[in-house]
Scaffold this motif. Structure first.
Motif, mmCIF file in Angstrom:
data_model
loop_
_atom_site.group_PDB
_atom_site.id
_atom_site.type_symbol
_atom_site.label_atom_id
_atom_site.label_comp_id
_atom_site.label_asym_id
_atom_site.label_seq_id
_atom_site.Cartn_x
_atom_site.Cartn_y
_atom_site.Cartn_z
ATOM 1 N N THR A 258 0.852 -1.185 0.000
ATOM 2 C CA THR A 258 0.000 0.000 0.000
ATOM 3 C C THR A 258 0.888 1.235 0.000
ATOM 4 O OG1 THR A 258 -1.700 -1.189 1.225
ATOM 5 C CG2 THR A 258 -1.816 1.226 1.251
ATOM 6 N N PRO A 259 0.573 2.271 -0.810
ATOM 7 C CA PRO A 259 1.448 3.457 -0.843
ATOM 8 C C PRO A 259 1.505 4.151 0.515
ATOM 9 C CG PRO A 259 -0.061 3.447 -2.715
ATOM 10 C CD PRO A 259 -0.518 2.357 -1.788
ATOM 11 N N SER A 260 2.617 4.810 0.751
ATOM 12 C CA SER A 260 2.768 5.620 1.962
ATOM 13 C C SER A 260 1.921 6.885 1.825
ATOM 14 C CB SER A 260 4.231 6.006 2.153
ATOM 15 O OG SER A 260 4.612 6.964 1.160
ATOM 16 N N ARG A 261 1.817 7.632 2.912
ATOM 17 C CA ARG A 261 1.180 8.952 2.814
ATOM 18 C C ARG A 261 2.075 9.855 1.966
ATOM 19 N NH1 ARG A 261 3.576 12.703 6.224
ATOM 20 N NH2 ARG A 261 5.099 11.832 7.708
ATOM 21 N N ALA A 262 1.457 10.849 1.329
ATOM 22 C CA ALA A 262 2.226 11.769 0.488
ATOM 23 C C ALA A 262 3.052 12.710 1.365
ATOM 24 C CB ALA A 262 1.282 12.563 -0.411
ATOM 25 N N VAL A 263 4.349 12.833 1.056
ATOM 26 C CA VAL A 263 5.237 13.736 1.787
ATOM 27 C C VAL A 263 6.002 14.578 0.768
ATOM 28 C CG1 VAL A 263 5.476 12.244 3.809
ATOM 29 C CG2 VAL A 263 7.041 11.970 1.874
#
Length: 1024
Positions: free
Chosen positions: A685-690
């Motif tokens: 699952t992708p990480s949160r956008a940073v």
């Protein structure tokens, strides 16, 4: 004299009664029940009662307010009991429609009143009516008649027919009473004929004009205190859910203002003020709206107030109702009905429409009815009535007393067991009352022991059965109505054994495997197989062809699994079953495949060019994970891209890594993909956008260039730097330039990140001055790099000179061709040319203009008038503007083409050859001379035409193939083509065909004599 507001109050009261009638009409209809004995029915002694729900109705509740269980049918009858359809079973009356309160107008043209009543039952119910508790004589009084259950009253009279009505429905099972319905009569008489005297009053004073109401019914409210001339009653009773209107009417001068308040609390938010605040309207009244309300009338002279009490009541509504019940004689009946209402309702009971009194066996307490030691005489229809002072609701149920001799549904029974297993021999007769049970084997009474037990439900249980237990077992059931026996033949067989191989197998995704299931069993028994996956039956039809059953022998079954997927891993079961027992053998299938997705990626730390990431291991699917691949995605990237990491590579035992060489000030998402020896799995699952930190820009603009623009302008352009490489906020451009041969740079700031052009104007430098140019970048962090230095020339300006050697030639009566050469070389080179043309008799401003699409040196002007002189000039243009125009030249179009068509067409047809001639066309003085003719030939049904030209007025045509041909002729001149002749239609034989493409034109000798074999002149059609 009466008060002037009394007629208004009469209408208000009638309206209120109508609202009350509608509220009462919303009550559900009553419920009814029957208690009776039926000798041929039976029940299981293990059940205390069997109930099924009837359709019940009650006052004050709509269908959506009924308890949820009231919509379903319940039964506790044994599965062996014999059900009978409702159509053939007798049951007591049940109301479908009950009478409603009614107000009958004596002025109605229809002098009859209809009170509705309808019930169902088997046998079909009969009906009778009561008024004020007295039977209505529908036989002896002609004014009353019954149609179905409806009571019709002719010539209704208030003196005789006013009162409360009830409908009675009755059949052989019992009878029930409906709720009561109030019949009222309304009338409004005429005003008296006495003349009223005049009333004098001073201007500005108040006056009361009294109005005595005429005779009427129902009655109106009485008179009230001075100043507040009319107000709502001291106590207002309202049913929950209706709309209540409280009214105060006051006289005064100035006109008083009326205000409202609730003495204990606030006026409900849903309340509305009507009729200049004289009416307080409260919709959907609820119990919490009860209380003391005050209306106050005030003006500059003072005020007065009135208080009254609003009391909200609720009609009874069912919480629980009684249901149809079947019981054995001697058992106990326990019914309970519960209702809500304000005031709290009381309860009473009816049996077959008559009051039920407490006796030694009958108890009635707060809605509960208990009858001990039921007898056949207790059968019938029972009703529970919940009532308060505002209404009553009815619930009903039918009680059947069951009585029957024992009976078995199946007899005899054959039972097969296996050695060592427990056996249960059931004995469940249908009987009422509960029968006595006894067991015997081979005509000998079965004696209970430690291995043979008689259970409470009369089942005979044998523990650890053996071959010696085989035999004939008889269960005997008897009661006072008779007896019955059930014979069970018990056979004991050797137990079955099942072998499933291999027990554990490992395969790789895409491979195939066969599981073999072999059974050893008693040869006298048939065996069936069932395959399971993770304890669920395996459906081969829904698995896309991956599974196939293979049965090689009666005692062997194989399962082939092709092209195995990861989801096929698990525990496989082979269940073999005979009529004696069922045995399950299991095997485990492990599937090696690409790893599953790693756990969610967490961004631990972020810098301008790096991101420290962590994740958790996913499943390896029985093959160790070798490496992880880190991927990133940003708004400006093309999907997911693999990024460089530290360390590189990221081995399978690691759960963190650093993504490096990222772009500053870019928003990223990260994910991780695992790989093992089998392949690469699904991503995490992708990480949160940073977003990475800001940094000084590191990429300079590309493709720096220039040119164009107006005179004395230097135009510099470049390709913008994408957001991915801007590295922070406050991004812009630094444009630096200097004239060739000079030292100092001029720098200009361009603050927009989307800019692509900068213009610098200086009147001192001449056109096409060379400049050295470079473009740099900056942001809030500082200045970035500059591009390579390029040479850019200043603008050369619009064309300075007109085109040269402009010439024009008339092509036809509507066309002129214009030609020219470019101006002398120099600054302001044209990018195209514009031709202006206008009639000699007009001004240049009224003429037309046409532009070339490029640097063409000629143009064809069309759509001109014939025999008309035109003036023409040409000018050059570029992106800066237009240059000067050439001197106008004068040229005339040719005369118009001949207006007359060729006439007197004649032809001779010989096979596919057609000889055609026509009269020559003579041009008029204002028309061009004829220089020849054009012959058009077209086959009918086809779009294209063939064209021939000839200087003479005759031709010979060879038609190419069979069919119908259309021919027409036009004169040709310098001014163009003339009008078309009449069409000639020629038919040729389909059997004679000319050579492909053959078409000849021959000049006929002048001495040829024409013979017209056939002449066909057609109306001229559209030109071909």
């Amino acid at each position: 004299m009466g008060s002037p507001w009394k007629p208004l109050l009469l209408l208000s009261v009638i309206s209120g009664l109508a609202d009350f009638a509608r509220a009462i009409a919303g009550r559900p209809v009553s419920y009814a029940a029957v208690l009776r004995m039926k000798a041929d029915s039976s029940s299981s002694s293990s059940l205390n009662s069997r109930m099924r729900l009837r359709n019940n109705h009650g006052v004050g509740s709509s269908s959506q307010d009924w308890p949820p269980f009231s919509r379903q049918r319940y039964s506790a009858l044994s599965s062996q009991e014999d059900y009978r359809s409702e159509e053939s079973e007798e049951f007591g009356p049940v109301f479908l429609q009950e009478p409603d309160d009614a107000i009958f107008s004596l002025d109605s043209e229809d002098k009859k009143v209809i009170m509705n009543c309808e019930a169902r039952g088997n046998p079909v119910p009969t009906y009778s009516w009561l008024i004020n508790g007295t039977i209505v004589d529908t036989e002896g009084d002609f004014r009353y008649s019954l149609i179905d259950g409806n009571l019709i009253i002719l010539n209704a009279s208030e003196a005789i027919d006013y009162g409360r009505y009830q409908c009675r429905a009755e059949n052989s099972i019992g009878s029930i009473l409906s709720r009561d319905a109030l019949l009222q009569f309304a009338y409004l008489g005429a005003f008296g004929g006495r003349t009223r005297g005049a009333v004098s009053v001073r201007e500005g004073q108040g006056v009361v004009l009294m109005c005595a109401p005429p005779p009427h019914s129902p009655g109106v409210m009485g008179e009230y205190e001075p100043k507040i001339e009319a107000h709502f009653p001291q106590t207002v009773l309202a049913a929950k859910g209706i709309t209540v209107r409280l009214e105060c009417f006051a006289l005064g001068n100035p006109v008083p203002t009326i205000t409202w308040r609730k003495m204990s609390g606030n006026i409900p938010k849903k309340a509305r003020l009507r009729k200049s605040q004289a009416v307080l309207e409260i919709p959907n009244i609820q119990l919490e709206d009860s209380g003391s309300y005050e209306c106050k009338a005030e003006n500059t002279r003072g005020g007065t107030a009135f208080r009254g009490q609003l009391q909200v009541y609720t009609l009874p509504q069912w919480i629980s109702m009684i249901n149809d019940t079947q019981l054995d004689s001697g058992e106990q009946l326990h019914w309970e009905c519960r209702a809500t209402g304000k005031p709290k309702p009381t309860y009473r009971w009816l049996r077959n429409g008559e009051p039920l009194n407490s006796q030694s066996r009958v108890e009635m307490v707060n809605g509960e009815l208990i009858i001990h030691r039921l007898q056949q005489a207790d059968s019938g229809m029972y009703q529970c009535i919940a009532e308060n002072k505002y209404g009553a609701i009815y619930s009903s149920a039918e009680l059947k007393i069951l009585a029957s001799a024992p009976m078995f549904s199946t007899n005899p029974v054959r039972l097969i067991a296996t050695v060592g297993k427990d056996v249960s021999l059931e004995c469940r007769p249908r009987a009422s009352p509960k029968p006595r049970i006894s067991w015997r084997k081979n005509d000998r009474r079965v004696q209970p022991s430690r291995r043979i037990m008689l259970l409470r439900n009369n089942t005979l249980r044998i523990i650890n059965s053996s071959r010696s237990d085989e035999g004939s077992y008889v269960c005997r059931a008897e009661n006072q109505f008779g007896s019955a026996e059930l014979t069970t033949m018990l056979l004991v067989k050797e137990p079955m054994r099942v072998e499933l191989s291999p027990i554990r197998v490992e395969v790789t995704v895409g491979e195939s495997v066969v599981l073999s299931c072999k059974v050893t069993h008693d040869p006298s028994l048939d065996v069936s197989f069932l395959w399971l996956l993770n304890n669920q039956p395996l459906n081969t039809q829904q698995e896309g062809g991956h599974f196939e059953y293979i049965k090689t022998q009666s005692s062997t079954a194989d399962l082939m699994i092709r092209s195995i997927l990861l989801k096929h891993a698990g525990k496989y079961g082979c269940r073999a079953q005979t009529s004696a027992d069922s045995v399950l053998a299991e095997a485990e299938l492990l599937v090696r495949g690409p790893p599953g997705p790693p756990g969610v990626v967490i961004v631990e730390e972020i810098t301008d060019t790096t991101a420290t990431l962590s994740w958790s291991h996913g499943v390896d699917n029985h093959s160790p994970i070798t490496t992880y691949n880190v991927q990133a995605r940003s708004p400006v990237s093309l999907g997911w891209q693999t990024v460089k990491t530290d360390p590189d590579p990221v081995t399978g035992n690691m759960e963190s890594a650093m993504a490096v060489e990222l772009n500053p000030w870019v928003e990223y998402e990260f994910r991780v993909v695992a790989t093992n020896g089998i392949g690469t799995g699904d991503p995490s699952t992708p990480s949160r956008a940073v977003r990475t930190k800001e940094a000084v820009p590191s990429v300079a603009p590309a493709n720096v260039r220039g040119g164009n623009g107006r005179r004395h302008e230097l135009v510099i352009s470049w390709e913008p730097v994408s957001e991915e490489f801007q590295n922070g906020e406050g991004f812009g451009y630094i444009v630096a330039f200097r004239a060739n041969g000079t030292r100092g740079w001029k720098e200009k700031m361009v603050t927009s990140a989307d800019s692509t052009t900068y213009k610098y104007r200086d009147e001192t430098f001449p056109p096409l001055t060379p400049f050295e140019v470079r473009v740099g970048v900056y942001n809030n962090k500082g200045d970035g790099p500059f591009s390579e230095v390029v040479t850019v020339f200043s603008a050369e300006g619009e064309p300075r000179e007109p085109p040269t050697e402009v010439q024009a030639f008339a092509i036809s009566s509507s066309e002129i061709k214009v030609m020219w050469k470019p101006p002398n070389p120099g600054p302001g080179r044209p990018q195209g040319y514009e031709v202006s043309f206008w009639k000699d008799v007009e001004q240049e401003e009224t003429g037309k203009k046409k532009r070339t699409t490029g640097n063409e040196m000629s143009m064809l002007l069309t759509g001109l008038e014939g025999n008309m002189p035109y003036l023409i000039s040409v000018k050059g243009f570029n992106s800066v503007g237009q240059g000067p125009a050439s001197s106008p030249i004068k040229i005339s179009t040719k005369k118009n083409a001949p207006s007359l068509p060729p006439g007197n067409l004649m032809w001779i047809q010989e096979g596919n050859n057609v000889s055609l001639s026509w009269d020559p066309v003579k041009a008029r003085d204002n028309e061009s001379e004829v220089i020849g003719y054009k012959v058009l030939l077209r086959q009918e049904g086809r779009g294209h035409s063939r064209v021939m030209r000839t200087p003479n007025s005759a031709v010979v045509l060879t038609l190419p193939e069979g069919g119908t041909y259309i021919i027409e002729v036009r004169a040709v001149s310098e001014g163009g083509e003339g009008a078309a002749s009449a069409q000639v239609r020629v038919l040729t034989s389909s059997g004679v065909r000319a050579k492909s493409g053959q078409l000849s034109v021959q000049n006929l000798p002048p001495s040829l004599t024409w013979t017209a074999l056939f002449l066909s002149l057609m109306v001229p059609s559209f030109p071909l």
